[in-house]
Design a protein around this motif. Sequence first.
Motif, PDB file in Angstrom:
ATOM      1  N   UNK A   1       9.280  -9.067  -2.738  1.00 54.25           N
ATOM      2  CA  UNK A   1       9.048  -7.231  -2.608  1.00 54.25           C
ATOM      3  C   UNK A   1       9.848  -6.363  -2.441  1.00 54.25           C
ATOM      4  N   UNK A   2      10.972  -6.671  -1.551  1.00 56.20           N
ATOM      5  CA  UNK A   2      11.210  -5.363  -1.553  1.00 56.20           C
ATOM      6  C   UNK A   2      12.960  -5.940  -2.359  1.00 56.20           C
ATOM      7  N   UNK A   3      13.054  -7.005  -2.008  1.00 54.81           N
ATOM      8  CA  UNK A   3      14.564  -6.942  -3.556  1.00 54.81           C
ATOM      9  C   UNK A   3      13.931  -6.648  -4.494  1.00 54.81           C
ATOM     10  N   UNK A   4      12.296  -6.623  -5.012  1.00 55.92           N
ATOM     11  CA  UNK A   4      12.686  -6.612  -6.475  1.00 55.92           C
ATOM     12  C   UNK A   4      12.432  -4.270  -6.184  1.00 55.92           C
ATOM     13  N   UNK A   5      12.102  -4.284  -5.290  1.00 53.32           N
ATOM     14  CA  UNK A   5      11.519  -2.948  -5.089  1.00 53.32           C
ATOM     15  C   UNK A   5      13.215  -1.868  -5.133  1.00 53.32           C
ATOM     16  N   UNK A   6      14.181  -3.001  -4.795  1.00 62.58           N
ATOM     17  CA  UNK A   6      15.819  -2.721  -4.534  1.00 62.58           C
ATOM     18  C   UNK A   6      16.587  -2.690  -5.649  1.00 62.58           C
ATOM     19  N   UNK A   7      16.016  -3.897  -6.786  1.00 56.76           N
ATOM     20  CA  UNK A   7      16.571  -3.830  -7.785  1.00 56.76           C
ATOM     21  C   UNK A   7      17.484  -5.412  -8.224  1.00 56.76           C
ATOM     22  N   UNK A   8      17.033  -5.941  -6.800  1.00 55.83           N
ATOM     23  CA  UNK A   8      17.831  -7.350  -6.240  1.00 55.83           C
ATOM     24  C   UNK A   8      16.633  -8.469  -6.579  1.00 55.83           C
ATOM     25  N   UNK A   9      17.341  -9.495  -6.241  1.00 58.10           N
ATOM     26  CA  UNK A   9      16.761 -10.728  -6.530  1.00 58.10           C
ATOM     27  C   UNK A   9      17.122 -11.816  -5.878  1.00 58.10           C
TER      28      UNK A   9
ATOM     29  N   UNK B   1      20.635   0.505  -1.130  1.00 57.76           N
ATOM     30  CA  UNK B   1      19.485  -0.109  -1.164  1.00 57.76           C
ATOM     31  C   UNK B   1      18.940   0.448   0.462  1.00 57.76           C
ATOM     32  N   UNK B   2      18.114   0.248   0.463  1.00 60.85           N
ATOM     33  CA  UNK B   2      17.522   0.325   2.487  1.00 60.85           C
ATOM     34  C   UNK B   2      17.848  -0.224   3.010  1.00 60.85           C
ATOM     35  N   UNK B   3      18.683   0.002   4.116  1.00 62.82           N
ATOM     36  CA  UNK B   3      19.071  -0.803   4.863  1.00 62.82           C
ATOM     37  C   UNK B   3      18.566  -1.538   6.053  1.00 62.82           C
ATOM     38  N   UNK B   4      17.187  -0.462   6.375  1.00 60.01           N
ATOM     39  CA  UNK B   4      15.954  -1.562   7.063  1.00 60.01           C
ATOM     40  C   UNK B   4      15.519  -2.529   6.633  1.00 60.01           C
ATOM     41  N   UNK B   5      15.300  -2.428   5.102  1.00 62.38           N
ATOM     42  CA  UNK B   5      14.153  -3.640   4.322  1.00 62.38           C
ATOM     43  C   UNK B   5      15.907  -4.867   3.669  1.00 62.38           C
ATOM     44  N   UNK B   6      16.833  -4.376   3.844  1.00 60.19           N
ATOM     45  CA  UNK B   6      18.066  -5.661   3.348  1.00 60.19           C
ATOM     46  C   UNK B   6      17.896  -6.360   5.019  1.00 60.19           C
ATOM     47  N   UNK B   7      17.850  -6.043   6.206  1.00 59.54           N
ATOM     48  CA  UNK B   7      17.958  -6.311   7.436  1.00 59.54           C
ATOM     49  C   UNK B   7      16.688  -7.090   6.905  1.00 59.54           C
ATOM     50  N   UNK B   8      15.550  -7.026   6.984  1.00 59.64           N
ATOM     51  CA  UNK B   8      13.723  -7.248   7.062  1.00 59.64           C
ATOM     52  C   UNK B   8      14.429  -9.107   6.271  1.00 59.64           C
TER      53      UNK B   8
ATOM     54  N   UNK C   1       0.646  -1.586  -0.027  1.00 57.16           N
ATOM     55  CA  UNK C   1       0.096  -0.071   0.521  1.00 57.16           C
ATOM     56  C   UNK C   1       0.611   1.008   0.253  1.00 57.16           C
ATOM     57  N   UNK C   2       2.269   1.361  -0.218  1.00 55.97           N
ATOM     58  CA  UNK C   2       2.728   2.465   0.040  1.00 55.97           C
ATOM     59  C   UNK C   2       3.239   2.838   1.455  1.00 55.97           C
ATOM     60  N   UNK C   3       3.140   2.333   2.064  1.00 57.38           N
ATOM     61  CA  UNK C   3       3.323   2.674   3.722  1.00 57.38           C
ATOM     62  C   UNK C   3       4.011   2.602   4.658  1.00 57.38           C
ATOM     63  N   UNK C   4       5.167   2.242   3.578  1.00 60.06           N
ATOM     64  CA  UNK C   4       6.406   1.246   4.560  1.00 60.06           C
ATOM     65  C   UNK C   4       7.481   2.737   3.840  1.00 60.06           C
ATOM     66  N   UNK C   5       8.312   2.917   4.755  1.00 56.75           N
ATOM     67  CA  UNK C   5       9.308   3.981   3.458  1.00 56.75           C
ATOM     68  C   UNK C   5       9.955   3.085   3.000  1.00 56.75           C
ATOM     69  N   UNK C   6      10.709   3.776   1.673  1.00 54.31           N
ATOM     70  CA  UNK C   6      11.592   3.277   1.098  1.00 54.31           C
ATOM     71  C   UNK C   6      12.445   4.334   1.011  1.00 54.31           C
TER      72      UNK C   6
END
Length: 335
Positions: A310-318, A246-253, A198-203
């Motif tokens: 979803x997070x990886x795709x947003x950060x252009x990773x796989x 990448x987003x450090x918080x997203x990578x940590x997640x 929903x776009x409510x998690x900051x990237x």
Amino acid sequence: MKQNRPLFRRFLKVHFLFIFLPPIVLIFFSAFAGFSNTGEQLNTLNLFYATLLLFGFIIVAFVILSWLFFLKLQKRLARLQEVMSSSAKNKSFPKPISVQADRMDEIDQLGSSFNWMIQQLEDSRKREYEEELLRHRLIANLSHDLRTPLTILRGHVTRLNKELISLEGQNSLTEINHMITRIGDLMDDLLTYTLLTSGKHPFEPTSTDIGRLVRASVAAWYPAFEEKEIQLDVDLPTEETFYWEADPKWMTRVMDNLFQNILRHAAEGKYANIVVDVEKELIIVVDRGPGMDNSPYERGAGIGLSTSNYMLKKMKLKADFTSNENGTRVAIGRA
């Protein structure tokens, strides 16, 4: 009901009149002048020049009318094409074009159909947005409301643990407590995925030291691996590293999800291998569990994996998964 006025039929009608009407008039005029007894007779040369002039006028008029017709047609089609191409470039819905209701030829009918299509697409997008918003709100409310009964259940389990019960009852309470924790984790994964989509998690992407991030994640999860008696084999270079945007918080997640899956589904393998390949810029996590297809929690793990993907795709990773009965290998790299 609107009366259609075919554009090309009018074009052919006008050109038919310009091509056939003047010669017919000339024929009648020549016949009238040839059999007139009172009027002055036209000689053959004058009649030839008049005929030549008339046909020259017909050709010039035909060319001018054709040029004006196709120029006007080209402008109207270009205006329609411009609206379509601008929407494609801006990746947005095009705006409706103006249509003359009193004319309604083929081009206006095309524009009217185009406007109707835009309206249908806008209505469909609005309904989809409302349904998505309702679904996200429902999931968020359910995740919040279910926490209260889970907390009450955990309180009763804690109280029963203090009572004198049999060994089988103690084992049942331990399993109930484990399932309560499991349901809570699933609710967290579901809520996180809902917030992400929903776009409510900051990237907030930034240049991230991947070697340092993985070392911090392994250090945070080391006591949990040790508690489960899982042998941890790590290869994390300290002098060399690489960086991802990448987003450090997203990578940590993402790393937390991978390690959590090892504890949930591969703890019986008692082994985990974590490697940071600086040369290939890869994060590799390997376990010796039963494999993703044989995991009893396969369906539940799907939410966490969907969130990570979803997070990886947003950060252009796989993440490339290789799983069988001997274990699972996950390699994270650039898409």
